[in-house]
Design an enzyme around this catalytic site. Structure first.
Site, mmCIF file in Angstrom:
data_model
loop_
_atom_site.group_PDB
_atom_site.id
_atom_site.type_symbol
_atom_site.label_atom_id
_atom_site.label_comp_id
_atom_site.label_asym_id
_atom_site.label_seq_id
_atom_site.Cartn_x
_atom_site.Cartn_y
_atom_site.Cartn_z
ATOM 1 C CG ASP A 184 -2.042 1.002 1.168
ATOM 2 O OD1 ASP A 184 -2.979 0.864 0.369
ATOM 3 O OD2 ASP A 184 -1.940 1.970 1.950
ATOM 4 C CG ASP B 19 -6.090 -4.926 -3.782
ATOM 5 O OD1 ASP B 19 -7.074 -4.220 -4.068
ATOM 6 O OD2 ASP B 19 -5.002 -4.449 -3.400
ATOM 7 C CG HIS C 50 -5.412 -3.325 -0.176
ATOM 8 N ND1 HIS C 50 -4.604 -3.019 -1.248
ATOM 9 C CD2 HIS C 50 -5.187 -2.347 0.751
ATOM 10 C CE1 HIS C 50 -3.916 -1.915 -0.983
ATOM 11 N NE2 HIS C 50 -4.245 -1.484 0.215
#
Length: 330
Positions: free
Chosen positions: A87, A254, A287
């Site tokens: 991320d 994701d 994710h």
């Protein structure tokens, strides 16, 4: 603040989180890595986790986060680093790695990227009065606690994705994070993990933020993308020639840009050190794959660092010069 576990003279593993998580995200990985004999360091970005929390949103920028991480590894004099990033941790960590290549022995990426945008690119989410909260619906409210599959191989199943994620895109997420009065870290982690997150673990993600005034750090992260143009060309140029080992370990469910095969392929197909590595897309991982499959990721990192061939990859990228145009990763 940061976690520093394992032998002080052990080979260094740095774990970098994104938004809106903190080093708690790595609670399932750290014990495996420490047991394997590594010194494991997980830093909380300023404004998040146990780090200080400036309340002025103007204090936060992409460059400041990146410079702070660079100063962190310099202050601890970390060398021969193996780094795992995900991320916003990837946007920060990969920039710093690209600008400080000699400090890094290996790089592992999970659902992450280093975006490169020309300096004349305009990114403007048009968010006015950012400190004025609004009653904005949570964009991921329709995502089931136990996710269903959003992909068939590398094909995104839009009929499955659209009813639960909608069409608002990143702009809507940036607006909600910055202005949504109901914004809560635990709720985001719950929505973007494959498994249902227990209430006590959601509460742990919320714990650093007893009220909204403490949340300037996690609130601002998405909108920091407006400052990306013109910053990462040099870092990507260095990273794209990284000769030491680089591995990608992706959560396979994701549906955002960071989770798609094309993003993963960018590293497998470009970085010299990625050749021949056991790249993976993990089932039952979304994710926030560290929460879904933390022990498995840690085991893969140990095998990667030892280069012992004990864990095979399950993903082969389709690159531009590949004769198979299907993009199914096979």
């Amino acid at each position: 603040a940061y976690v520093d576990e394992g032998p002080a003279d052990g080979e260094v593993v740095v774990l970098l989180h994104g938004q809106p998580s903190w080093s708690y995200l790595y609670r399932k990985m750290i014990p495996v890595l420490v047991d394997a004999g590594y010194r494991v360091i997980a830093m909380d970005h300023l404004g998040m986790g146990r780090s200080d929390k400036p309340i002025d949103i103007e204090y936060f920028s992409y460059l400041r986060h990146s410079d702070r991480f660079e100063q962190f590894i310099e202050a601890l004099d970390l060398r021969d680093i193996t780094m795992f990033v995900q991320d916003w941790g990837s946007l920060i960590g990969l920039r710093v790695a690209g600008l400080n290549i000699d400090r890094f022995a290996r790089i592992a990426i999970g659902n992450g990227d280093l975006p490169v945008a020309p300096a004349d690119t305009v990114i403007d989410f048009g968010i006015e009065d950012p400190d004025q909260s609004e009653d904005i619906p949570f964009p991921y409210a329709a995502v089931p606690a136990q996710q269903t599959s959003f992909y068939n191989g590398c094909e995104l199943l839009l009929d499955e994705v659209m009813p639960v994620f909608g069409s608002g895109g990143f702009d809507a997420w940036a607006r909600y994070a910055l202005k949504g009065e109901s914004f809560r870290a635990g709720e985001v982690l719950e929505a973007l993990t494959w498994y249902d997150l227990p209430d006590d673990e959601e509460a742990a993600y919320d714990a650093p933020y007893p009220s909204r005034i403490y949340m300037a750090g996690p609130r601002t992260f998405p909108s920091l993308a407006e400052g990306l143009p013109g910053l990462n060309e040099d870092a990507w140029a260095a990273l794209s020639t990284f000769p030491r080992p680089l591995i990608t370990i992706w959560g396979s469910n994701d549906p955002g840009n960071l989770g798609q095969c094309e993003t993963q392929n960018r590293y497998i197909c470009t970085v010299p050190g990625a050749v021949g590595q056991p790249h993976a897309r993990l089932d039952e991982a979304a994710h926030f794959l560290q929460d879904d499959q933390g022990p498995e990721i840690a085991r893969r990192l140990v095998a990667f660092m030892r280069q012992d061939g004990s864990i095979a990859g399950n993903y082969e990228a389709v690159c531009e010069d590949d004769p198979d145009p299907t993009g199914d990763g096979g």
